[in-house]
Design a protein around this motif. Structure first.
Motif, PDB file in Angstrom:
ATOM      1  N   ALA A   1       0.832  -1.206   0.000  1.00 46.49           N
ATOM      2  CA  ALA A   1       0.000   0.000   0.000  1.00 46.49           C
ATOM      3  C   ALA A   1       0.867   1.256   0.000  1.00 46.49           C
ATOM      4  N   ASP A   2       1.950   1.229   0.767  1.00 40.60           N
ATOM      5  CA  ASP A   2       2.888   2.348   0.754  1.00 40.60           C
ATOM      6  C   ASP A   2       3.465   2.538  -0.647  1.00 40.60           C
ATOM      7  N   ALA A   3       3.853   1.439  -1.286  1.00 37.23           N
ATOM      8  CA  ALA A   3       4.409   1.503  -2.637  1.00 37.23           C
ATOM      9  C   ALA A   3       3.396   2.070  -3.623  1.00 37.23           C
ATOM     10  N   LEU A   4       2.121   1.738  -3.430  1.00 38.31           N
ATOM     11  CA  LEU A   4       1.070   2.305  -4.275  1.00 38.31           C
ATOM     12  C   LEU A   4       1.029   3.822  -4.129  1.00 38.31           C
ATOM     13  N   GLY A   5       1.049   4.314  -2.888  1.00 37.76           N
ATOM     14  CA  GLY A   5       1.041   5.758  -2.672  1.00 37.76           C
ATOM     15  C   GLY A   5       2.245   6.440  -3.275  1.00 37.76           C
ATOM     16  N   VAL A   6       3.411   5.825  -3.143  1.00 41.63           N
ATOM     17  CA  VAL A   6       4.634   6.372  -3.731  1.00 41.63           C
ATOM     18  C   VAL A   6       4.505   6.428  -5.251  1.00 41.63           C
ATOM     19  N   MET A   7       3.967   5.360  -5.833  1.00 44.86           N
ATOM     20  CA  MET A   7       3.815   5.294  -7.284  1.00 44.86           C
ATOM     21  C   MET A   7       2.838   6.367  -7.772  1.00 44.86           C
ATOM     22  N   GLU A   8       1.746   6.558  -7.040  1.00 42.12           N
ATOM     23  CA  GLU A   8       0.790   7.605  -7.401  1.00 42.12           C
ATOM     24  C   GLU A   8       1.455   8.983  -7.383  1.00 42.12           C
ATOM     25  N   ARG A   9       2.257   9.233  -6.354  1.00 41.17           N
ATOM     26  CA  ARG A   9       2.918  10.534  -6.260  1.00 41.17           C
ATOM     27  C   ARG A   9       3.917  10.727  -7.411  1.00 41.17           C
ATOM     28  N   MET A  10       4.690   9.699  -7.730  1.00 37.75           N
ATOM     29  CA  MET A  10       5.645   9.817  -8.826  1.00 37.75           C
ATOM     30  C   MET A  10       4.937  10.054 -10.153  1.00 37.75           C
ATOM     31  N   LEU A  11       3.783   9.405 -10.350  1.00 35.43           N
ATOM     32  CA  LEU A  11       3.020   9.619 -11.576  1.00 35.43           C
ATOM     33  C   LEU A  11       2.524  11.063 -11.649  1.00 35.43           C
ATOM     34  N   ASP A  12       1.940  11.564 -10.562  1.00 37.70           N
ATOM     35  CA  ASP A  12       1.432  12.943 -10.549  1.00 37.70           C
ATOM     36  C   ASP A  12       2.549  13.943 -10.833  1.00 37.70           C
ATOM     37  N   ASP A  13       3.692  13.767 -10.163  1.00 37.21           N
ATOM     38  CA  ASP A  13       4.805  14.696 -10.341  1.00 37.21           C
ATOM     39  C   ASP A  13       5.377  14.617 -11.755  1.00 37.21           C
ATOM     40  N   THR A  14       5.412  13.400 -12.303  1.00 34.46           N
ATOM     41  CA  THR A  14       5.962  13.230 -13.645  1.00 34.46           C
ATOM     42  C   THR A  14       5.063  13.872 -14.698  1.00 34.46           C
ATOM     43  N   VAL A  15       3.758  13.667 -14.579  1.00 35.84           N
ATOM     44  CA  VAL A  15       2.824  14.266 -15.535  1.00 35.84           C
ATOM     45  C   VAL A  15       2.922  15.792 -15.482  1.00 35.84           C
ATOM     46  N   GLU A  16       2.997  16.329 -14.274  1.00 35.52           N
ATOM     47  CA  GLU A  16       3.130  17.782 -14.140  1.00 35.52           C
ATOM     48  C   GLU A  16       4.428  18.268 -14.791  1.00 35.52           C
ATOM     49  N   TYR A  17       5.501  17.526 -14.582  1.00 36.49           N
ATOM     50  CA  TYR A  17       6.799  17.958 -15.106  1.00 36.49           C
ATOM     51  C   TYR A  17       6.845  17.921 -16.634  1.00 36.49           C
ATOM     52  N   VAL A  18       6.358  16.827 -17.228  1.00 38.25           N
ATOM     53  CA  VAL A  18       6.462  16.710 -18.685  1.00 38.25           C
ATOM     54  C   VAL A  18       5.544  17.691 -19.399  1.00 38.25           C
ATOM     55  N   GLN A  19       4.563  18.238 -18.691  1.00 36.90           N
ATOM     56  CA  GLN A  19       3.728  19.275 -19.295  1.00 36.90           C
ATOM     57  C   GLN A  19       4.423  20.642 -19.272  1.00 36.90           C
ATOM     58  N   GLN A  20       5.430  20.772 -18.390  1.00 33.43           N
ATOM     59  CA  GLN A  20       6.126  22.050 -18.258  1.00 33.43           C
ATOM     60  C   GLN A  20       7.426  22.092 -19.058  1.00 33.43           C
ATOM     61  N   ARG A  21       8.167  20.979 -19.047  1.00 33.46           N
ATOM     62  CA  ARG A  21       9.459  20.963 -19.720  1.00 33.46           C
ATOM     63  C   ARG A  21       9.275  20.950 -21.236  1.00 33.46           C
ATOM     64  N   LYS A  22      10.036  21.774 -21.914  1.00 37.15           N
ATOM     65  CA  LYS A  22       9.891  21.894 -23.359  1.00 37.15           C
ATOM     66  C   LYS A  22      11.177  21.509 -24.082  1.00 37.15           C
ATOM     67  N   GLN A  23      10.989  20.897 -25.244  1.00 36.65           N
ATOM     68  CA  GLN A  23      12.076  20.645 -26.192  1.00 36.65           C
ATOM     69  C   GLN A  23      11.548  20.941 -27.591  1.00 36.65           C
TER      70      GLN A  23
END
Length: 364
Positions: free
Chosen positions: A223-245
């Motif tokens: 369950a802890d790993a699930l929460g960690v995975m959810e947080r990494m997904l949220d942070d990653t989606v936010e980041y890839v929407q901001q970073r530009k190439q």
């Protein structure tokens, strides 16, 4: 299969998540990590009444069961809360059912009582401590939250076989040897007993009690790993929407979309199996050990893979000390090994699954 939470469980999750958002802001959590002192979080959990959630009211708890504990573990993982003492105590609680006063001291008063088993293996192996005419001798390596414990539930071998002892930390023949972890949100230490004394915990079937602790550990770490995975997904989606190439957000690139989608699939697949396994183990289902083994192996393994994907999508910034991703990356990697690797749980699963003939009925 999609698991649906009850209205009460959904409300609990929302309220606990709100409390954590106020208590575990990133700068606060980093401060606990930098100081190496996690007591501030533990004290807040006890003072605000969260330590008793998921435990029976007659033992001093607030009611609920393993599903509620899994929901709590998921939210704790989402903010990388330094909750080692909570997890170690939740594994110890079932062993204290025959000692209501000790259970109440833990749940109501926060007398941290940790199950003294190695954090790197499945709980329930051969005890490393012997009882020699009332004197406990031996070492238990890498005990989760040993530095925060006031009492240990220690598996021992005596003349009658395996047994459990409740050992007070504040005695001269109990020593702790601190160990450093890459994941600073957790703490472990070796517990050295050199003639320490302990109170007998009256448990009829010690092996069954330790297996129960192992199954709870599997569910709560998953369950802890699930929460960690959810947080990494949220942070990653936010980041890839901001970073530009090349003048466009990298989140618009097909390869990045595929990688993020794979992370999402892992999260959604994990959520239902975590809740199902928690309900199975909590109710004592006949196949609870199979469900716990499957959830620990699959969810923790998926979280470790998702951590690698998140790091790749973040690029160089994900490696930096200043970025929070490194905190969750390390926690996901430790979850994969905490209380048994995916491989060891898969081995247990294979050992306990019945053999079925590959030949279909009626074949010649």
């Amino acid at each position: 299969m999609r698991w649906e939470l009850s209205a009460e469980q959904a409300d609990f999750r929302a309220v606990f998540a709100e409390w954590l958002s106020e208590t575990c802001a990133s700068e606060t959590v980093r401060g606990w990590f930098d100081s190496g002192d996690h007591s501030g979080f533990d004290e807040r959990m006890v003072a605000d009444g969260w330590f008793g959630v998921g435990s029976a009211e007659d033992l001093g708890g607030e009611g609920g069961g393993l599903v509620e504990l899994a929901l709590a573990a998921e939210e704790l993982g989402r903010v990388a809360a330094p909750a080692s003492a909570w997890l170690g105590s939740m594994l110890a609680i079932p062993t204290l059912a025959s000692m209501p006063e000790a259970a109440k001291a833990l749940l109501a008063d926060g007398v941290t009582t940790v199950l003294a088993v190695p954090a790197g293996t499945l709980p329930g192996g051969g005890p490393g401590v012997t009882d020699c005419d009332g004197a406990l001798v031996g070492t238990v390596a890498t005990v989760l939250a040993a530095q925060r414990a006031q009492r240990f539930v220690v598996p021992v071998a005596d003349e009658h076989g395996p047994a459990l002892r409740l050992v007070e930390v504040d005695q001269p023949r109990v020593q702790l040897r601190n160990r450093a972890l890459t994941d600073r949100s957790r703490s472990v230490a070796d517990v050295v007993l050199d003639g320490a004394t302990g109170t007998v915990i009256p448990v009829d079937d010690v092996a069954a009690a330790l297996e129960g602790a192992a199954l709870r550990a599997a569910v709560l770490v998953a369950a802890d790993a699930l929460g960690v995975m959810e947080r990494m997904l949220d942070d990653t989606v936010e980041y890839v929407q901001q970073r530009k190439q090349f003048g466009a957000p990298i989140g618009s690139f097909q390869a990045v979309k595929h990688a993020a989608a794979e992370m999402l699939v892992k999260v959604e697949a994990a959520r239902s199996i975590v809740y199902f396994a928690a309900a199975s183990v909590g109710s004592g289902h006949a196949d609870a050990s199979l469900h716990a083994a499957a959830v620990k192996a699959q969810v923790c393994g998926s979280a470790a893979q998702a951590a690698d994907a998140a790091l790749t999508l973040h690029g160089a910034i994900g490696y930096t000390w200043e970025h929070d991703l490194q905190i969750f990356y390390k926690r996901a990697k430790l979850d994969a090994e905490l209380f048994g690797s995916p491989g060891s749980w898969n081995d247990l699963l294979a050992d306990r699954l019945p053999l079925v003939s590959a030949r279909s009925e009626g074949s010649g």
